[in-house]
Scaffold this motif. Structure first.
Motif: not given
Ligand code: ADP
Length: 463
Positions: A50-53, A55-59
């Motif tokens: 998702q575009k607004d993810a 950094p923690a979510k991405l990690r």
């Protein structure tokens, strides 16, 4: 031989180095291709986020996938603010000095050695829908590296072996090819003035060496014949000199044996004087030939008016003709006939031919001197009505010391050198001398000398 080995080694070096570089390039290319496709996968993964993810979510998402995949073994990703998104456990223990890529979507590929193992690393900035991630992704390259090591060792061993073999074969071949040269050198060293008849061993190799030996043998042939001529000349000269000297001695001894009248002494002295004059003449002729043999360096050729030269010798021969009761006539071309020549030698030539004509023509008889011009040649003929020369003698009379009738010729004062000198003079003037004769019907000597050709078209003349 050394040059050959050096050039061969250089060739091997260039060949080996290019092969090694080409192989390395291709092997690394294979690893790099794998890396690039993994980067492509990562990009797809990021696009799918998702575009607004945060950094923690991405990690969290990345850890979920890449912690269990090989592709994540050597992976590190940061987002554009520099925040770490993912770092594999390997990279946590072995931190890399980070090479910051400066181009977007173009990987920077490097080989790294970590803990004795080899890796290929790609550093890249990924632009995913406006968000820029910086990543480094590695792949083990030990297989490629080991193949390269092995290839290099084989290359070195084979190159060395090949160099040794080619040096050995080259040495053997050059020894074999040059062995005849050694033989030639040995024979050539042994040849001296006493064994000039020896020849170099003839080769049938059909190459430069054969041509060299053949040429050297031909040269030896010429040297031998020249050497023989000189030896013969010295022997003949000594013999000829001994005769008048022993005659002088005998004459003096006989005269001194008892006391004589004044007229007897006079007679003896006259005999001695005559022999001495002959000896002087002989020595002069010998000197002349020796000078001729030593080369033509001293000859200074100039344009000579031939009729004038001939006229200058005629008067003294007219007196001889009168004294011997012989007819002497001349027919000398009236106009200017110029040849390139040496005046003294040309006079000498005319004197020799006239001297012979008078010597060998008994009274009553005639001698005729003529000069004509034929095309580009001046032709001097000396014709006499004397005893003539037999066909088989005609070639020999130009040889040194050759006399047809030794006893008679000596009586006339000749030693057989006149015509040899005459022939030398003619050759120096690029001319030709020949004789025509029938025994008992006189002889005709013909000398042909090239004229100085004046080109009528010459611009110098038309000026
Ligand atoms: P020479 O000093 O003995 O005359 P040359 O070399 O001039 O020596 O001549 C060689 C020989 O050639 C002479 O011995 C002579 O037998 C022969 N010869 C030369 N010219 C004539 C001539 N005009 N007629 C006959 N014989 C000649």
């Amino acid at each position: 031989m050394l040059w050959y080995v050096a050039v061969f080694a250089l060739g091997e070096l260039v060949f080996g180095a290019s092969m090694f570089l080409i192989l390395r390039h291709n092997l690394y290319d294979l690893v790099d291709d794998g890396l690039e496709s993994q980067i492509e996968d990562l990009k797809n993964f990021l696009v799918a986020q998702q575009k607004d993810a945060t950094p923690a979510k991405l990690r969290e998402e990345m850890a979920a996938i890449y912690d269990h995949e090989h592709a994540g073994d050597f992976l590190e990703v940061h987002d554009q603010s520099g925040e770490l998104i993912y770092r594999s456990s390997f990279l946590q223990t072995h931190e890399l000095t980070f090479s910051q890529p400066d181009q977007v979507n173009r990987p920077l590929l490097r080989t790294r050695r970590i803990n004795g193992e080899h890796f290929r690393f790609a550093f890249e900035k990924l632009n995913v829908d406006g968000r820029v991630y910086t990543l480094e992704m590695g792949a083990p390259a030990d297989d490629a590296f080991e193949t390269l090591q092995l290839f290099r060792s084989y290359l070195l061993i084979f190159a060395l072996l090949l160099l040794l073999v080619s040096a050995g074969v080259g040495y053997w071949m050059s020894r074999r090819a040059l062995a005849p040269v050694d033989a030639l050198v040995r024979t050539a060293r042994d040849i001296s003035g006493t064994n000039l008849n020896r020849r170099l061993q003839t080769l049938n190799t059909g190459d430069e060496l054969q041509r060299l030996t053949d040429t050297l043998n031909e040269m030896l042939e010429r040297i031998e014949s020249a050497f023989q001529k000189i030896t013969q000349f010295t022997a003949d000269a000594s013999h000829e000199l001994r005769t008048p000297v022993s005659l002088i001695r005998t004459e003096a001894e006989v005269a001194l044996r008892r006391s004589r009248t004044e007229s007897e002494y006079k007679e003896s002295l006259l005999q001695i004087l005559q022999e001495a004059e002959r000896t002087t003449l002989l020595i002069e002729q010998l000197l002349e030939l020796a000078r001729a043999d030593s080369g033509r360096g001293s000859l200074v050729m100039q344009s000579v008016d031939l009729p004038e030269i001939l006229r200058s010798v005629v008067s003294s021969w007219q007196q001889v003709a009168a004294a011997r009761n012989l007819q002497f006539s001349t027919d000398i071309y009236k106009l200017d006939v110029s040849v390139m020549g040496e005046p003294t030698l040309l006079r000498r030539l005319a004197d020799i031919l006239l001297d012979n004509a008078f010597k060998y023509t008994p009274s009553p008889g005639s001698v005729r001197l003529a000069l004509e011009v034929r095309e580009e040649t001046a032709v001097i003929t000396v014709r006499d009505s004397g005893m003539g020369i037999a066909q088989e003698e005609q070639e020999k009379i130009f040889e040194r010391f050759y006399r047809v009738d030794k006893a008679r010729s000596r009586g006339e004062g000749g030693v057989g050198l006149g015509l040899a000198i005459a022939e030398w003079i003619v050759l120096q003037h690029r001319g030709a001398i020949s004789v025509e004769s029938q025994p008992g019907e006189g002889a005709t000597f013909r000398v042909e000398l090239p004229l100085i050709v004046v080109d009528v078209q010459s611009p110098l003349l038309s000026q």
